[in-house]
Design an enzyme around this catalytic site. Structure first.
Site, PDB file in Angstrom:
ATOM      1  N   ARG A  30       0.852  -1.346   0.064  1.00 11.56           N
ATOM      2  CA  ARG A  30      -0.069   0.018  -0.066  1.00 11.56           C
ATOM      3  C   ARG A  30       0.897   1.341  -0.101  1.00 11.56           C
ATOM      4  O   ARG A  30       0.551   2.341  -0.806  1.00 11.56           O
ATOM      5  CB  ARG A  30      -0.951  -0.049   1.336  1.00 11.56           C
ATOM      6  CG  ARG A  30      -2.203  -0.909   1.037  1.00 11.56           C
ATOM      7  CD  ARG A  30      -3.159  -1.211   2.260  1.00 11.56           C
ATOM      8  NE  ARG A  30      -2.353  -1.499   3.614  1.00 11.56           N
ATOM      9  CZ  ARG A  30      -2.913  -1.470   4.768  1.00 11.56           C
ATOM     10  NH1 ARG A  30      -4.100  -0.866   4.724  1.00 11.56           N
ATOM     11  NH2 ARG A  30      -2.249  -1.699   5.538  1.00 11.56           N
ATOM     12  N   ASN A  48      -6.377  -2.887   2.030  1.00 11.59           N
ATOM     13  CA  ASN A  48      -6.347  -4.375   1.963  1.00 11.59           C
ATOM     14  C   ASN A  48      -7.996  -4.966   2.214  1.00 11.59           C
ATOM     15  O   ASN A  48      -8.632  -4.370   3.151  1.00 11.59           O
ATOM     16  CB  ASN A  48      -5.427  -5.031   3.221  1.00 11.59           C
ATOM     17  CG  ASN A  48      -3.872  -4.739   2.991  1.00 11.59           C
ATOM     18  OD1 ASN A  48      -3.702  -4.516   1.625  1.00 11.59           O
ATOM     19  ND2 ASN A  48      -2.995  -4.791   3.812  1.00 11.59           N
TER      20      ASN A  48
END
EC number: 3.6.1.7
Length: 851
Positions: A30, A48
């Protein structure tokens, strides 16, 4: 990356939703997306969830179209991207890019990464005297550190790990929440203020005052044995250069045969005792940091590293993969600043690092358990208070020359565990083009008896448990159940069918039967050697008929035969035995695997030299009666190649008795390798290689057999003539390999011309799988693959799992998956699986296409 595409204008903005699957959680994915989005001038958010990573992007079309390629180019080092899907979406007018919280509630389709060795940046933090992680034994970031062994469920967030009990201090929390920090969302993030702590104790568990690392090193250098808690379990550690300490460790652990692995500080230090090629160096430095089996230096002083790997030409060596390992070497050097010593300086400290699993039981993981089970072995204990949730032993690999078809040096895995498990094996190089049914049947396979692992398929992926070991006691059997339960839970696996070995007495088979019965799901029993070939088929995503040589120590064939030297054709629905090694007596049954002299005697009787049993094996108990036992019609017979190697080792007097099944074969190979290292390679032509062996001697209706008796006659003559054992061993190994290859080529030519229907366009180089534990032998693998490649075949050894029993569950799972998918295709695309409780993997269909 430049920001040339950034723009403040909102005209001509478009939006995309992006889904990324693969190993994309817990690896700094990320933050990488965040940085790329900023550089491309994109706004949106990333999160996520159970499926992987979701991304919403807004910005200019050109920047949006560039995003997937930039992501592939700049993905984090531990990430593996399987798919990127991008679809149009509605603009939300977002002004910036953010990382949002993980989302839960769906079915898990992502996976957790394996534990990764400490990265250079974290080592730099540890060895900076001015840094706040100076000498801290639990330093990590998103690019390294434990994952699998500390996680009990997904998504991979701190509350689902054993770090949940350690709240982060303000400094660690600041790192954790900063998207531009290397430790952003590093779930094990900690420091000396807030994280786990070390303790050094005596054998009774009483804490010893002082610095734990300093005390541990002092004990090791004094010749003591220290039980040290690592990433996936405890190691037993001692000074590898102290013959007395090594002998004491072997005596206490009752490990008199198996070689011991050693840890060196870095590549330069390892090269003081072993020779390393580029591929071996790459493996040592890879994120997995496995044990690499490398050749001993030829100039080692006599007696150096006594007791580590006596009688062998290679040593298992690894580098520090956890902060605690590096701290021992750092302490030895007097705590220098910086990491130059870790990268370049040859250090004479070498440490034995052997798994702490007494009596063949599972690896010890908990502190109290260690004190109870290791107190009679270790003098001191170096422990910590971070729980290990999943035991995971060290992975082991060796590098061999393989002709596929061009010669190359490539890794051949001996044990697949820490650093690799439970990362997915892709079922076919291109998961979207594999041959099996797209509707799919997910299977849980419970694996073999020796070197057990289990495997489960999920769509285009297969997940193997970490190495479990031999299922010879209740504790290891329980460890298999625990590993299967954890893997199933963490990946939310829902098998539609089960697979097992055909042997009815294996615990793994009985467990599969119980699971199938309890869930009402079908079970396929796959013959051992068909499953070996199935491993290569799984890696290639093949369902079409595939040829394979399966050579190992033992495996049950249909109708109870003791197989192990098989030429097979395997398809999605069955298999056929195309040929095998000529059977020899197995005097004493399973006892013959522990006493190679019995196999030597069996071969002597077979070649008409029973008169040599007394001169060769007269000191062994029952040697006088062995000839009668060999000739008895009640004595079972075997085609196992592993027993053939045992016989050869015994005839040359190299190994008469072994406690570990592979000892005789390892010492036999070592004798040959040592001779060729000193005197150059033994080169044989095909005719002499076969030793006059009958390459296809059979009656018209009999199974084609490779008769190797003349090779053994030459081996006996070499011993009687006083030929150096290493030369005799090398000649036999090359002769065995080339005889096997020539026989295989002749037999496959016969089969391809008459036995199989070819549909479509057959490949120019038909695949021949080279599987079974015997293909860990470098000479056998190199010579057979070279011969097959020269004859127009494409030899293939398993590449992601061991060729031996440690990878067998993958073949079981794949063949069962293909079997049940084929069953479904004959009905309808979404027909239910059959309700019959048990199936056997039967004869191959003569209409199956050869490819």
């Amino acid at each position: 990356m430049t920001k040339e595409l950034q723009t403040s204008a909102h005209d001509n903005r478009e939006a995309r939703v992006v889904r990324v699957t693969g190993l994309v959680q817990g690896v700094g994915f990320r933050p990488t997306v965040y940085r790329i989005a900023l550089a491309l001038g994109l706004t949106g958010f990333v999160f996520n969830d159970e499926a992987g990573v979701g991304i919403h992007l807004e910005g200019p079309r050109e920047a949006l179209e560039r995003f997937p390629k930039v992501l592939l180019d700049e993905k984090p080092p531990l990430a593996r991207i399987d798919t990127i899907e991008m679809h149009p979406a509605e603009c939300q007018g977002l002004e910036d890019f953010s990382i949002t919280a993980s989302r839960a509630g769906g079915h898990v389709t992502t996976a957790i990464t394996a534990d990764a060795a400490t990265c250079n940046a974290c080592f730099a933090d540890m060895f900076d005297p001015k840094g706040r992680r100076w000498r801290y034994a639990f330093t990590n970031c998103t690019h390294c550190g434990p994952r699998f062994t500390i996680t009990h469920s997904l998504p991979y967030d701190r509350p689902q790990t054993s770090m949940a009990r350690f709240p982060m201090c303000p400094d660690c929390l600041r790192e954790y929440e900063d998207p531009l920090d290397r430790r952003f969302h590093a779930q094990p993030n900690a420091c000396p203020v807030c994280g786990p702590k070390l303790v050094f104790t005596d054998a009774a568990g009483r804490a010893i005052a002082g610095d734990p690392v300093e005390n541990a090193l002092r004990s090791i250098l004094a010749g003591e044995i220290v039980a040290m808690k690592g990433i996936g379990g405890f190691h037993l550690v001692c000074d590898a250069r102290s013959a007395q300490a090594v002998a004491r460790l072997r005596a206490r652990k009752h490990r008199d045969e198996k070689p011991l692995a050693i840890m060196a500080a870095n590549v330069a230090s390892a090269q003081t005792v072993v020779q390393l090629n580029d591929e071996e160096k790459r493996l040592l430095l890879s994120p997995a940091h496995p044990i690499v089996l490398a050749r001993k230096r030829s100039d080692l002083p006599e007696g150096a590293l006594s007791g580590i790997a006596n009688g062998l030409v290679e040593i298992g060596v690894m580098l520090p993969y956890a902060p605690l390992h590096a701290l021992l070497f750092h302490e030895y050097l007097g705590r220098p600043a910086g990491t130059d010593w870790l990268e370049h300086q040859a250090i004479d400290l070498l440490l034995v690092m052997t798994s702490a699993n007494p009596g063949g039981e599972p690896l010890v993981t908990a502190n109290d358990e260690a004190l109870a089970r290791l107190g009679h072995i270790a003098d001191r204990f170096l422990m910590h208070n971070r729980d290990i949730l999943v035991r995971c032993d060290d992975s082991v690999v060796r590098v061999a020359k393989v002709h596929e078809p061009a010669p190359c040096l490539r890794p051949v895995w001996v044990r697949r565990a820490r650093g690799l498990a439970p990362e997915a094996v892709m079922l076919g190089d291109n998961p979207n083009a594999r041959e099996a049914d797209e509707a799919g049947v997910d299977v849980l396979a419970l694996g073999p008896y020796l070197k057990n692992t289990a495997a489960a398929t999920r769509g285009h992926e297969a997940f193997l448990t970490q190495h479990i070991g031999d299922l010879e006691n209740a504790a290891t059997a329980e460890a298999l159940e625990e590993a299967v339960e954890h893997l199933s839970a963490i990946l939310e696996l829902e098998p539609q069918a089960y697979a097992a070995d055909c042997h009815p007495d294996f615990f793994s088979t009985r467990l599969a039967e119980r699971l199938a019965r309890d869930t009402g799901k079908p079970l396929l029993k796959v013959p051992h050697h068909a499953a070996h070939v199935g491993v290569v088929m799984a890696e290639l995503g093949r369902t079409s008929t595939t040829f394979g040589l399966a050579l190992d120590g033992v495996g049950l064939g249909p109708e109870g035969g003791i197989w192990g030297g098989e030429l097979l054709a395997v398809s999605a629905t069955g298999f056929e035995r195309l040929g095998a090694l000529r059977e020899i007596a197995l005097p004493g049954g399973d006892r013959a695997a522990r006493e190679p002299w019995r196999m030597g005697a069996a071969v002597l009787v077979d070649i008409g030299r029973a008169d040599l049993i007394e001169p060769f094996f007269g000191t062994m108990p029952h040697a006088g009666a062995i000839a009668a036992l060999v000739r008895s019609p009640l004595t079972r017979r075997t085609s196992a190649a592993g027993r053939y190697f045992d016989a050869a080792a015994a005839i040359l007097g190299i190994t008469l008795v072994q406690h570990d099944e592979a000892t005789a074969a390892m010492h036999f190979e070592a004798a040959a390798a040592d001779y060729e290292r000193r005197s150059g390679p033994v080169v044989l032509e095909s005719e002499s290689a076969a030793g006059g062996a009958a390459l296809s001697q059979r009656a018209p209706l009999d199974l084609p057999r490779l008769d190797l008796r003349k090779l053994y006659i030459e081996l006996v003559q070499a011993r009687l003539a006083g030929v150096e054992p290493g030369l005799a061993a090398a000649t036999f190994l090359h002769g065995f390999a080339l005889s096997l290859a020539d026989w295989t080529i002749a037999r496959l030519a016969e089969v391809r011309s008459s036995s199989y229907v070819t549909t479509g366009t057959a490949p120019s180089r038909p695949i021949v799988a080279l599987t079974g534990g015997c293909f860990l032998n470098r000479v056998l693998l190199s010579d057979v693959s070279e011969r097959l490649a020269a004859a127009g075949y494409a030899p293939r050894v398993p590449q992601s799992v061991p060729p031996g029993d440690g990878g067998l569950a993958l073949g079981e799972a794949w063949l069962a998956k293909c079997f049940f998918e084929a069953h479904r295709r004959t009905a309808s695309a979404h027909a239910p699986l059959p309700t019959d409780p048990e199936y056997g993997f039967g004869p191959i269909s003569k209409t199956d296409a050869f490819a």
